[in-house]
Design a protein around this motif. Sequence first.
Motif, PDB file in Angstrom:
ATOM      1  N   ASP A  66       0.835  -1.198   0.000  1.00  0.00           N
ATOM      2  CA  ASP A  66       0.000   0.000   0.000  1.00  0.00           C
ATOM      3  C   ASP A  66       0.872   1.251   0.000  1.00  0.00           C
ATOM      4  O   ASP A  66       2.112   1.159  -0.014  1.00  0.00           O
ATOM      5  CB  ASP A  66      -0.997  -0.019   1.151  1.00  0.00           C
ATOM      6  CG  ASP A  66      -0.346   0.106   2.528  1.00  0.00           C
ATOM      7  OD1 ASP A  66       0.860   0.446   2.628  1.00  0.00           O
ATOM      8  OD2 ASP A  66      -1.060  -0.127   3.516  1.00  0.00           O
ATOM      9  N   ASP A  67       0.235   2.418   0.019  1.00  0.00           N
ATOM     10  CA  ASP A  67       0.983   3.680  -0.089  1.00  0.00           C
ATOM     11  C   ASP A  67       1.838   3.973   1.138  1.00  0.00           C
ATOM     12  O   ASP A  67       2.655   4.897   1.123  1.00  0.00           O
ATOM     13  CB  ASP A  67       0.043   4.842  -0.391  1.00  0.00           C
ATOM     14  CG  ASP A  67      -1.103   4.947   0.593  1.00  0.00           C
ATOM     15  OD1 ASP A  67      -1.208   4.102   1.504  1.00  0.00           O
ATOM     16  OD2 ASP A  67      -1.906   5.883   0.443  1.00  0.00           O
ATOM     17  N   GLN A  68       1.703   3.187   2.211  1.00  0.00           N
ATOM     18  CA  GLN A  68       2.567   3.328   3.379  1.00  0.00           C
ATOM     19  C   GLN A  68       3.664   2.264   3.405  1.00  0.00           C
ATOM     20  O   GLN A  68       4.425   2.166   4.347  1.00  0.00           O
ATOM     21  CB  GLN A  68       1.738   3.261   4.663  1.00  0.00           C
ATOM     22  CG  GLN A  68       0.743   4.399   4.769  1.00  0.00           C
ATOM     23  CD  GLN A  68      -0.114   4.282   6.011  1.00  0.00           C
ATOM     24  OE1 GLN A  68      -0.073   3.281   6.732  1.00  0.00           O
ATOM     25  NE2 GLN A  68      -0.895   5.311   6.271  1.00  0.00           N
ATOM     26  N   GLY A  69       3.714   1.446   2.339  1.00  0.00           N
ATOM     27  CA  GLY A  69       4.737   0.414   2.247  1.00  0.00           C
ATOM     28  C   GLY A  69       4.384  -0.891   2.920  1.00  0.00           C
ATOM     29  O   GLY A  69       5.212  -1.797   2.976  1.00  0.00           O
ATOM     30  N   LEU A  70       3.167  -1.012   3.427  1.00  0.00           N
ATOM     31  CA  LEU A  70       2.766  -2.243   4.097  1.00  0.00           C
ATOM     32  C   LEU A  70       2.405  -3.310   3.071  1.00  0.00           C
ATOM     33  O   LEU A  70       1.728  -3.041   2.081  1.00  0.00           O
ATOM     34  CB  LEU A  70       1.574  -1.984   5.016  1.00  0.00           C
ATOM     35  CG  LEU A  70       1.848  -1.027   6.183  1.00  0.00           C
ATOM     36  CD1 LEU A  70       0.569  -0.745   6.951  1.00  0.00           C
ATOM     37  CD2 LEU A  70       2.919  -1.599   7.103  1.00  0.00           C
ATOM     38  N   LEU A  71       2.851  -4.519   3.335  1.00  0.00           N
ATOM     39  CA  LEU A  71       2.620  -5.649   2.437  1.00  0.00           C
ATOM     40  C   LEU A  71       1.137  -5.981   2.367  1.00  0.00           C
ATOM     41  O   LEU A  71       0.470  -6.127   3.387  1.00  0.00           O
ATOM     42  CB  LEU A  71       3.401  -6.868   2.925  1.00  0.00           C
ATOM     43  CG  LEU A  71       3.206  -8.166   2.143  1.00  0.00           C
ATOM     44  CD1 LEU A  71       3.749  -8.021   0.721  1.00  0.00           C
ATOM     45  CD2 LEU A  71       3.876  -9.322   2.871  1.00  0.00           C
ATOM     46  N   ILE A  72       0.624  -6.100   1.131  1.00  0.00           N
ATOM     47  CA  ILE A  72      -0.768  -6.507   0.923  1.00  0.00           C
ATOM     48  C   ILE A  72      -0.823  -7.982   0.551  1.00  0.00           C
ATOM     49  O   ILE A  72      -1.589  -8.748   1.111  1.00  0.00           O
ATOM     50  CB  ILE A  72      -1.430  -5.668  -0.197  1.00  0.00           C
ATOM     51  CG1 ILE A  72      -1.416  -4.181   0.171  1.00  0.00           C
ATOM     52  CG2 ILE A  72      -2.844  -6.149  -0.471  1.00  0.00           C
ATOM     53  CD1 ILE A  72      -1.856  -3.267  -0.955  1.00  0.00           C
ATOM     54  N   GLN A  73       0.014  -8.376  -0.418  1.00  0.00           N
ATOM     55  CA  GLN A  73      -0.054  -9.749  -0.939  1.00  0.00           C
ATOM     56  C   GLN A  73       1.255 -10.115  -1.619  1.00  0.00           C
ATOM     57  O   GLN A  73       1.957  -9.254  -2.142  1.00  0.00           O
ATOM     58  CB  GLN A  73      -1.194  -9.828  -1.951  1.00  0.00           C
ATOM     59  CG  GLN A  73      -1.345 -11.161  -2.623  1.00  0.00           C
ATOM     60  CD  GLN A  73      -2.478 -11.132  -3.632  1.00  0.00           C
ATOM     61  OE1 GLN A  73      -3.493 -10.506  -3.408  1.00  0.00           O
ATOM     62  NE2 GLN A  73      -2.292 -11.809  -4.738  1.00  0.00           N
ATOM     63  N   THR A  74       1.569 -11.418  -1.632  1.00  0.00           N
ATOM     64  CA  THR A  74       2.731 -11.920  -2.360  1.00  0.00           C
ATOM     65  C   THR A  74       2.305 -13.003  -3.343  1.00  0.00           C
ATOM     66  O   THR A  74       1.359 -13.749  -3.089  1.00  0.00           O
ATOM     67  CB  THR A  74       3.796 -12.504  -1.412  1.00  0.00           C
ATOM     68  OG1 THR A  74       3.203 -13.561  -0.671  1.00  0.00           O
ATOM     69  CG2 THR A  74       4.352 -11.441  -0.478  1.00  0.00           C
ATOM     70  N   THR A  75       3.008 -13.069  -4.476  1.00  0.00           N
ATOM     71  CA  THR A  75       2.724 -14.058  -5.510  1.00  0.00           C
ATOM     72  C   THR A  75       4.037 -14.478  -6.157  1.00  0.00           C
ATOM     73  O   THR A  75       4.870 -13.627  -6.466  1.00  0.00           O
ATOM     74  CB  THR A  75       1.815 -13.468  -6.613  1.00  0.00           C
ATOM     75  OG1 THR A  75       0.607 -13.020  -6.013  1.00  0.00           O
ATOM     76  CG2 THR A  75       1.490 -14.487  -7.678  1.00  0.00           C
ATOM     77  N   ARG A  76       4.217 -15.775  -6.350  1.00  0.00           N
ATOM     78  CA  ARG A  76       5.380 -16.278  -7.100  1.00  0.00           C
ATOM     79  C   ARG A  76       4.933 -16.490  -8.539  1.00  0.00           C
ATOM     80  O   ARG A  76       3.947 -17.183  -8.794  1.00  0.00           O
ATOM     81  CB  ARG A  76       5.883 -17.581  -6.516  1.00  0.00           C
ATOM     82  CG  ARG A  76       7.058 -18.156  -7.299  1.00  0.00           C
ATOM     83  CD  ARG A  76       7.566 -19.431  -6.653  1.00  0.00           C
ATOM     84  NE  ARG A  76       8.485 -20.094  -7.532  1.00  0.00           N
ATOM     85  CZ  ARG A  76       9.794 -19.868  -7.566  1.00  0.00           C
ATOM     86  NH1 ARG A  76      10.311 -18.978  -6.752  1.00  0.00           N
ATOM     87  NH2 ARG A  76      10.574 -20.517  -8.402  1.00  0.00           N
ATOM     88  N   LEU A  77       5.663 -15.908  -9.495  1.00  0.00           N
ATOM     89  CA  LEU A  77       5.326 -16.039 -10.912  1.00  0.00           C
ATOM     90  C   LEU A  77       6.257 -17.041 -11.574  1.00  0.00           C
ATOM     91  O   LEU A  77       7.480 -16.940 -11.464  1.00  0.00           O
ATOM     92  CB  LEU A  77       5.446 -14.689 -11.621  1.00  0.00           C
ATOM     93  CG  LEU A  77       5.177 -14.712 -13.128  1.00  0.00           C
ATOM     94  CD1 LEU A  77       3.740 -15.129 -13.422  1.00  0.00           C
ATOM     95  CD2 LEU A  77       5.474 -13.348 -13.752  1.00  0.00           C
ATOM     96  N   ARG A  78       5.656 -18.022 -12.264  1.00  0.00           N
ATOM     97  CA  ARG A  78       6.391 -18.999 -13.078  1.00  0.00           C
ATOM     98  C   ARG A  78       5.873 -18.886 -14.500  1.00  0.00           C
ATOM     99  O   ARG A  78       4.663 -18.813 -14.720  1.00  0.00           O
ATOM    100  CB  ARG A  78       6.148 -20.427 -12.572  1.00  0.00           C
ATOM    101  CG  ARG A  78       6.528 -20.692 -11.130  1.00  0.00           C
ATOM    102  CD  ARG A  78       7.918 -21.251 -10.926  1.00  0.00           C
ATOM    103  NE  ARG A  78       8.379 -22.220 -11.867  1.00  0.00           N
ATOM    104  CZ  ARG A  78       8.344 -23.537 -11.702  1.00  0.00           C
ATOM    105  NH1 ARG A  78       7.795 -24.056 -10.613  1.00  0.00           N
ATOM    106  NH2 ARG A  78       8.824 -24.336 -12.629  1.00  0.00           N
ATOM    107  N   LEU A  79       6.776 -18.884 -15.475  1.00  0.00           N
ATOM    108  CA  LEU A  79       6.395 -18.719 -16.875  1.00  0.00           C
ATOM    109  C   LEU A  79       6.816 -19.922 -17.697  1.00  0.00           C
ATOM    110  O   LEU A  79       7.863 -20.525 -17.456  1.00  0.00           O
ATOM    111  CB  LEU A  79       7.038 -17.455 -17.454  1.00  0.00           C
ATOM    112  CG  LEU A  79       6.613 -16.149 -16.796  1.00  0.00           C
ATOM    113  CD1 LEU A  79       7.483 -15.001 -17.275  1.00  0.00           C
ATOM    114  CD2 LEU A  79       5.152 -15.861 -17.071  1.00  0.00           C
ATOM    115  N   GLY A  80       6.015 -20.247 -18.698  1.00  0.00           N
ATOM    116  CA  GLY A  80       6.324 -21.365 -19.577  1.00  0.00           C
ATOM    117  C   GLY A  80       5.295 -21.483 -20.678  1.00  0.00           C
ATOM    118  O   GLY A  80       4.643 -20.501 -21.045  1.00  0.00           O
ATOM    119  N   TYR A  81       5.140 -22.707 -21.176  1.00  0.00           N
ATOM    120  CA  TYR A  81       4.215 -22.980 -22.270  1.00  0.00           C
ATOM    121  C   TYR A  81       3.268 -24.107 -21.864  1.00  0.00           C
ATOM    122  O   TYR A  81       3.637 -24.975 -21.078  1.00  0.00           O
ATOM    123  CB  TYR A  81       4.980 -23.410 -23.530  1.00  0.00           C
ATOM    124  CG  TYR A  81       5.952 -22.385 -24.016  1.00  0.00           C
ATOM    125  CD1 TYR A  81       5.521 -21.232 -24.664  1.00  0.00           C
ATOM    126  CD2 TYR A  81       7.320 -22.556 -23.824  1.00  0.00           C
ATOM    127  CE1 TYR A  81       6.427 -20.279 -25.110  1.00  0.00           C
ATOM    128  CE2 TYR A  81       8.227 -21.608 -24.268  1.00  0.00           C
ATOM    129  CZ  TYR A  81       7.778 -20.466 -24.910  1.00  0.00           C
ATOM    130  OH  TYR A  81       8.665 -19.532 -25.337  1.00  0.00           O
TER     131      TYR A  81
END
Length: 119
Positions: A66-81
Amino acid sequence: MVSDIQYGRLGSNVTLLCREALGRTSVEWRLNRSSVLPWQHRVTSDGHLVLVHADHAAEGNYSCHDDQGLLIQTTRLRLGYPPGLLSISCLVPNHSLVLCSWVESVKTHLPAQYHASYR
């Protein structure tokens, strides 16, 4: 700690959702704890991150804050086919043993499961 894993297609636009960002005035996205995202991207008005023509360099742990730097959410991104057809060959040395092997037609770069049955 990563709360979610998202899979995307290499070379396409990939949208990461910041689900809890609704109603917030601004959202900051970070990759592997750095606020510098090293390729073309945009943040939508509802706080989602769109990665343009994502490649392997875009993989990693994303977090929205958020605009105060507090963590909202985390996601790990993996890319492929998506998986393609398999080339399967089987040998039947006797009536109780079947030996099969296969070769993927597409290197997915992602976890994939294949189910086979024999009748």
